[in-house]
Write a protein that holds these residues in place. Structure first.
Motif, short mmCIF file in Angstrom:
data_model
loop_
_atom_site.label_atom_id
_atom_site.label_comp_id
_atom_site.label_asym_id
_atom_site.label_seq_id
_atom_site.Cartn_x
_atom_site.Cartn_y
_atom_site.Cartn_z
N VAL A 24 101.40 3.48 5.38
CA VAL A 24 101.45 2.24 5.84
C VAL A 24 101.34 1.18 4.80
O VAL A 24 99.95 1.43 4.05
CB VAL A 24 100.87 1.94 7.20
N THR A 29 96.97 -4.29 -1.68
CA THR A 29 96.02 -4.48 -2.89
C THR A 29 95.22 -3.21 -3.16
O THR A 29 94.65 -2.86 -4.27
CB THR A 29 95.27 -5.72 -2.48
N THR A 104 94.98 -8.00 3.85
CA THR A 104 95.00 -8.38 5.12
C THR A 104 93.78 -7.68 5.97
O THR A 104 93.20 -6.60 5.27
CB THR A 104 96.31 -7.55 5.80
N ASP A 117 83.33 -6.26 1.92
CA ASP A 117 82.95 -7.36 2.80
C ASP A 117 83.06 -7.68 4.15
O ASP A 117 82.29 -7.62 4.89
CB ASP A 117 83.14 -8.75 1.92
C1 LIG Z 1 91.03 -6.66 -7.68
C2 LIG Z 1 90.34 -6.24 -6.41
C3 LIG Z 1 89.08 -6.97 -6.24
C4 LIG Z 1 88.60 -6.70 -4.46
N1 LIG Z 1 87.43 -7.12 -4.28
C5 LIG Z 1 87.05 -7.01 -3.11
C6 LIG Z 1 85.85 -7.54 -2.55
O1 LIG Z 1 85.09 -8.36 -3.25
N2 LIG Z 1 85.56 -7.31 -1.20
C7 LIG Z 1 86.25 -6.86 -0.59
O2 LIG Z 1 86.02 -6.55 0.78
N3 LIG Z 1 87.22 -6.17 -0.84
C8 LIG Z 1 87.71 -6.45 -2.35
N4 LIG Z 1 88.87 -5.73 -2.48
C9 LIG Z 1 89.63 -4.84 -1.57
C10 LIG Z 1 90.68 -5.72 -0.49
O3 LIG Z 1 90.04 -6.60 0.05
C11 LIG Z 1 91.47 -4.62 0.11
O4 LIG Z 1 91.98 -3.85 -0.86
C12 LIG Z 1 92.42 -5.07 1.05
O5 LIG Z 1 91.51 -5.90 2.00
C13 LIG Z 1 93.14 -4.13 1.51
O6 LIG Z 1 94.09 -4.64 2.32
P1 LIG Z 1 95.77 -4.71 2.08
O7 LIG Z 1 96.46 -5.61 3.25
O8 LIG Z 1 96.15 -5.04 0.77
O9 LIG Z 1 95.75 -3.22 2.36
P2 LIG Z 1 96.80 -2.05 1.85
O10 LIG Z 1 96.51 -1.66 0.34
O11 LIG Z 1 98.09 -2.21 1.96
O12 LIG Z 1 96.61 -0.87 2.64
C14 LIG Z 1 95.42 -0.26 2.54
C15 LIG Z 1 95.14 1.06 3.43
O13 LIG Z 1 95.08 0.74 4.91
C16 LIG Z 1 96.28 1.39 5.49
N5 LIG Z 1 96.81 0.05 6.40
C17 LIG Z 1 96.99 -0.91 6.14
N6 LIG Z 1 97.30 -1.79 7.16
C18 LIG Z 1 97.17 -0.95 8.12
C19 LIG Z 1 97.32 -1.22 9.65
N7 LIG Z 1 97.63 -2.30 10.24
N8 LIG Z 1 97.23 -0.04 10.36
C20 LIG Z 1 96.71 1.14 9.96
N9 LIG Z 1 96.57 1.27 8.52
C21 LIG Z 1 96.81 0.27 7.71
C22 LIG Z 1 97.32 1.56 4.29
O14 LIG Z 1 98.03 2.38 4.64
C23 LIG Z 1 96.12 1.87 3.32
O15 LIG Z 1 95.68 3.16 3.35
C24 LIG Z 1 89.34 -5.92 -3.89
C25 LIG Z 1 90.86 -5.51 -4.00
C26 LIG Z 1 91.22 -5.64 -5.48
C27 LIG Z 1 92.45 -5.40 -5.60
#
Ligand SMILES: Cc1cc2nc3c(=O)[nH]c(=O)nc-3n(C[C@H](O)[C@H](O)[C@H](O)COP(=O)(O)OP(=O)(O)OC[C@H]3O[C@@H](n4cnc5c(N)ncnc54)[C@H](O)[C@@H]3O)c2cc1C
Lengths: 269, 721
Positions: A24, A29, A104, A117
């Motif tokens: 999914v 990110t 997200t 966080d």
């Molecule tokens: C440069 C960088 C810096 C960051 N710094 C921080 C920070 O300071 N603090 C912090 O908290 N985070 C940090 N992050 C992490 C970031 O917050 C997470 O990568 C982000 O929250 C993941 O959300 P996404 O929507 O992009 O997930 P995705 O990358 O799309 O998915 C993440 C995982 O969750 C699964 N997934 C997604 N949505 C669902 C759903 N609805 N149901 C079931 N499974 C699901 C996906 O299959 C995948 O395994 C950082 C990331 C980056 C790239």
């Protein structure tokens, strides 16, 4: 390789049921990094981008955020800033605006990264995830959802659809300690949320999952310095801290006691 | 200089770099090009005993060390590198190359190749590498013969030291000294006791700096092809002519039969100097008879070339009144598996560590040592940062012992016009006092010293060096400026345009500056050490004169002589000096060790500014890069394996980290153009370190992570209320 773009939750669930190995994709990110580093590869991808239902957002009773609601929305929404300031704070200190604009709430909970966080604050706030599959829907407290390093208790056919955060009854503090750049993930994070009759202290980023010890919290007497120190020391004692590039286990242990104490002092006021 | 040029608005919205319209070397796609991937060693030291290629598709070309055994060794200062390594010397050393019609096929082929090793013990720390029992990374030392080997190498046979640079001021010469100092000498050591005899107070300490990454946004990207027996290489490089020479030597060609085209680089900071992926890409093109393209992945860029880790031991003596008497320094400079320009770095680190001060006696030993880590090479600051970290921290320690204000103590001893530097050269055009005062003022030095620190440095420019430029009058009335000055984001074409317009007396729109092409441009030493604007400003003036005299093409040629004797350090270290100072004001959380930078200031001597916006960006960029160096940047190796080869684990400074920086370019009416691409790099870490030290800490090791800051606390922490 196939890329699916469903538009309804039902469609997502049917796809996920028929292809339990499919990945999914929410904001992408986290996935972007692990794919780049060769840690993950998949033949089937299910994007949630076009599922409008998952962007539903409400603050009338509980804070209700669909899984695709972005960090940035939670950070900036006036009602959240006013009524759930601790939650707004925890989402607002993630990475940079570039990341927060796409990351997200569903993604950050599902990836279960120990160095995030929002989870600590969501656990402290008694948040609950709605988890759905073709088999039905269930509610899982965040405290039980994240079980270890990159590990949730979601089944293969399940996704997170919504997160509910009850209205706080007391003050909240979120403390993020960064040891490298100002856009880094936390080395230590502490969420403290007051509620009637007590406090919930959750320490994130120092071990495999957010750590909450109700028995220790029960010893806290608001505003009392001695009990504040004791609670902080007990947290530092009990958590099995890990070593990584952000800090050694020893440093973390030391800082946990400092930051828990400071968080408790903040919510004493 | 016309008034117009000085009121520069910065890059215009139509600047191709801003709107994504610039073709970097990664954007150059030669039709029909095949794709190269490298299979790299997993072990830090040893011998490859088996290469299993059975999983590779038949249309993929595989190149093994045996296939390239006929090619000789290369290296800009020491010829110690092979096109592919049968005996890998660091984890990441290329062993096998695969060339395939598509990038995906090449990646797949590379992943399917299995290597078997006979693993050997490696050595990773620069100080340990210099001990008698350390395994030898190379068994012999062969100096290179190209232009980049611009001084005599002093390898110490039977050790890992590939170059030793020494300074001995006149009265310290003629003693019978060991070739290699492996144990830091006691103060009553015969050679030095006289030097320090006149000192009332002597301080000494060991300072460390880790390896670091340049992190250019664009990875290394090279395309090579053979056209009618000539080799043509399109590659992001700061050193087109050195590269041409080294490639010609490798293939036994006349340099005129090698063409190097250097499109704009998406950042370099020293990472794209001398031979990098060009040798293997050119070999692969020869093997396949096709154009071949090689683009590194981000994790590969982290190990392509790094900054020299170093251990610097330093001792300083002064009279009770604060007059500097003597300085002794022994530096171990970790150049990794291949020397690259490490000998030059060790030399510059060596004299920069003396600092902009007068001493009666100076003794410096700077050892460039091999280890089994990725090669270290040029890096913005070029060794001066590592030794300024030691030297400027030590000045503050001395000030503490003497109970003299650190700014005053510096002022008393600064080099001024007419003073002799430790190399014997007489200083001119010095501005140290002005820079020091400016830095102190920026942090309100006189309103309380707690949390404040200053640092002041000198840094040399590549000397000797030669710059040439040709101005062609085009039929349409415009002028084409041909030079080998490379654009790595520092705004070289813009600076050349402005300077050419100025000397020709035409509007900048009439100037065309194509990217370096060794078939068209005249020789230039290289675009390094902040030399290009300085050298080209003079070459352009000469070319404009020649053009006026001779019609359609004008040539300008500037030669700076100089150089240092490697055994005594005598000579001309630099034909003009980069002079800079920095000041910092910090808070330190005494329970977590977190440094909060309230204000960070750098002031650099610019002489005459050519392009204000670009010059300011250079100063700011240097500060931001050095802030990362000071606080958190470090390549971490465990048994020679890099554990943080990505930007999640290797943080660089973000916009928020740089929120409290401010700076100044110090100008003098009528002065020469001075290089300023890295002047603000070396003073930032010691200014921050001194600021932290003023609060009761003793940081000696970079980066100053919160953990290290806490551990360096001098007085036991008071329990916070
Ligand atoms: C440069 C960088 C810096 C960051 N710094 C921080 C920070 O300071 N603090 C912090 O908290 N985070 C940090 N992050 C992490 C970031 O917050 C997470 O990568 C982000 O929250 C993941 O959300 P996404 O929507 O992009 O997930 P995705 O990358 O799309 O998915 C993440 C995982 O969750 C699964 N997934 C997604 N949505 C669902 C759903 N609805 N149901 C079931 N499974 C699901 C996906 O299959 C995948 O395994 C950082 C990331 C980056 C790239």
């Amino acid at each position: 390789m196939s890329w699916h773009m469903p538009t309804t939750v039902d469609e997502v669930l049917r796809l996920k049921a028929s292809k339990p190995d499919a990945t999914v994709v929410a904001g992408g990110t986290f996935l972007g990094l692990v794919i780049r580093q060769g840690l993950l590869d998949s033949d089937e991808w299910i994007s949630l981008q076009n599922v409008d239902e998952l962007r539903a957002f409400g603050t009338a009773g509980d804070l209700s955020a669909g899984a695709m609601v972005t960090h940035r929305r939670i950070e900036t929404e006036p009602a959240v800033r006013r009524d759930w300031p601790g939650v707004a704070e925890a989402f607002g200190v993630v990475a940079s605006p570039r990341v927060r604009n796409v990351a997200t709430i569903g993604g950050v909970l599902a990836d279960a990264d120990y160095a995030s966080d929002p989870p600590a604050m969501l656990v402290a706030s008694r948040a609950v995830a709605e988890v759905a599959s073709v088999r039905g829907m269930r509610r899982v407290p965040i405290e039980e959802l994240i079980v270890g390093h990159y590990e949730t208790e979601l089944d293969d056919d399940e996704i997170i659809t919504r997160v509910l955060v009850p209205r706080p009854t007391g003050s909240a503090a979120y403390r993020k300690l960064r040891t490298r750049s100002r856009e880094d993930r936390p080395a230590v994070s502490v969420a403290a949320v007051r509620e009637t009759g007590g406090v919930r202290v959750v320490v994130g980023a120092v071990s495999d999952r957010p750590r909450h010890y109700p028995d220790i919290c029960a010893e806290w007497r608001p505003g009392d310095e001695q009990s504040t120190r004791e609670v902080a020391a007990a947290y530092a004692d009990r958590i099995p801290c890990l070593d990584d590039g952000r800090g050694s286990a020893e440093y973390r242990r030391q800082v946990v006691s400092v930051e828990v104490r400071r968080a408790l002092m903040q919510v004493s006021r | 200089m016309t008034a117009d040029m000085r009121r520069s608005p910065g890059p215009s919205p139509a600047d191709p770099r801003v709107v994504g319209g610039l073709d970097y070397s990664i954007d150059h796609h030669v039709p029909g090009a095949w794709h190269l991937r490298l299979v790299r060693s997993d072990v830090a030291a040893g011998r490859v005993v088996d290469i299993d290629t059975t999983g590779v598709e038949s249309d993929v070309t595989i190149i093994t060390p045996a296939d390239v055994a006929a090619y000789g060794t290369f290296g800009c200062q020491i010829a110690d590198q092979r096109v592919l390594a049968a005996e890998p010397k660091f984890a990441g050393d290329p062993v096998v190359a695969v060339v395939a019609p598509t990038p995906e096929a090449a990646r797949e082929a590379a992943a399917s190749i299995q290597l078997d090793y006979d693993e050997a013990h490696g050595v990773f720390n620069e100080f340990e590498a210099a001990t008698a029992s350390a395994p030898l990374v190379h068994t012999s030392h062969a100096s290179a013969s190209g232009d980049a080997a611009y001084f005599a190498m002093r390898p110490l046979d039977g050790t890992n030291v590939c170059h030793r640079f020494r300074i001995r001021t006149p009265e310290l010469r003629g003693y019978d000294e060991p070739e290699l100092i492996r144990e830091l000498p006691p103060l009553d050591d015969a050679t030095m006791s006289d030097a320090f005899a006149g000192s009332d107070i002597v301080v000494e300490e060991t300072f460390r700096t880790p390896a670091a990454a340049h992190v250019p946004m664009e990875p290394h990207a090279t395309t090579a092809q053979w056209v009618d027996g000539r080799l043509e290489v399109i590659t992001g490089t700061q050193t087109p002519f050195n590269l041409r020479q080294d490639l010609a030597a490798l293939f036994g060609l006349d340099p005129a039969d090698v063409r190097v085209v250097a499109p704009a680089m998406g950042g370099s900071f020293g990472a794209k100097t001398f031979m990098r992926t060009e040798a293997i890409t050119a070999v692969a093109a020869a093997f396949t008879g096709k154009p071949v393209r090689c683009v590194l992945d981000r994790d590969e860029v982290f190990s392509e070339v790094t900054r020299h880790a170093s251990t610097v031991w330093m001792r300083m003596g002064a009279t009770r009144e604060g007059r500097f008497v003597a300085k002794q320094m022994v530096a171990y400079v970790n150049t990794g598996a291949y020397a690259d320009c490490g000998p030059g770095v060790a030399q510059k680190l060596g004299y920069a560590g003396v600092g902009p001060y007068r001493f009666d006696h100076v003794a410096v030993d700077s050892y460039c040592t091999y280890t089994n880590l990725p090669p270290a090479g040029a890096f913005r600051g070029y060794g001066a940062m590592q030794s300024a970290w030691a030297s400027e921290r030590l000045v503050d320690m001395l000030a503490g012992e003497l109970h003299i204000d650190p700014v005053e103590l510096r002022r008393m001893n600064l080099l001024r016009d007419g003073d002799a530097f430790c190399t014997g050269e007489i200083m001119h055009d010095t501005h140290f006092e002005e820079l020091l005062d400016d830095a102190a003022k920026a942090v309100a030095w006189n309103d309380g010293r707690d949390g404040k620190g200053v640092a002041i440095i000198l840094k040399g420019m590549q000397t000797p060096s030669r710059a040439e430029v040709a101005i062609h009058a085009l039929p349409d009335g415009r002028f084409e400026v041909r030079s080998a000055t490379a654009d790595m984001g520092q705004g070289a074409p813009e600076a050349l345009t402005r300077m050419a317009a100025d000397v020709l007396g035409v509007p900048p729109e009439h100037i065309v500056v194509p990217p370096p092409d060794t078939d068209l441009a005249p020789y230039d030493t290289r675009t390094t050490s902040s030399r290009s604007t300085h050298m080209m400003s003079r070459a352009l003036a000469a070319a404009a004169d020649d053009l006026r005299a001779n019609g359609t093409v004008g040539h300008g040629r500037i030669v700076n002589d100089g150089g240092l004797d490697p055994d005594t350090g005598t000579g001309v270290a630099s034909s003009h000096w980069h002079q800079g100072a920095a000041a910092a004001h910090v808070d330190v959380d005494d329970e977590t060790g977190i440094i909060d930078v309230r204000s960070l200031y750098a002031t650099s001597y610019a002489g005459r500014v050519v392009h204000r916006a670009a010059a300011e960006l250079q100063n700011e960029g240097s500060m931001i890069m050095s802030l990362g160096t000071a606080l958190f940047e470090e390549l971490t190796y465990v048994d020679g394996q890099l554990v943080n080869p990505n930007l999640s684990e290797y943080n660089i400074a973000s916009a928020l980290d740089g929120a409290t920086i401010h700076h100044r370019l110090l100008e003098t009416p009528g002065a020469e153009v001075h290089g300023l691409g890295e002047t603000a790099v070396p003073p930032v870490p010691p200014a921050l370190g001194n600021a932290v030290a003023s609060l009761g800490y003793h940081p000696c090791r970079l980066p100053m992570t919160p953990e290290r800051v806490l551990a360096s606390r001098v007085h036991p922490r008071q329990e916070a209320p």
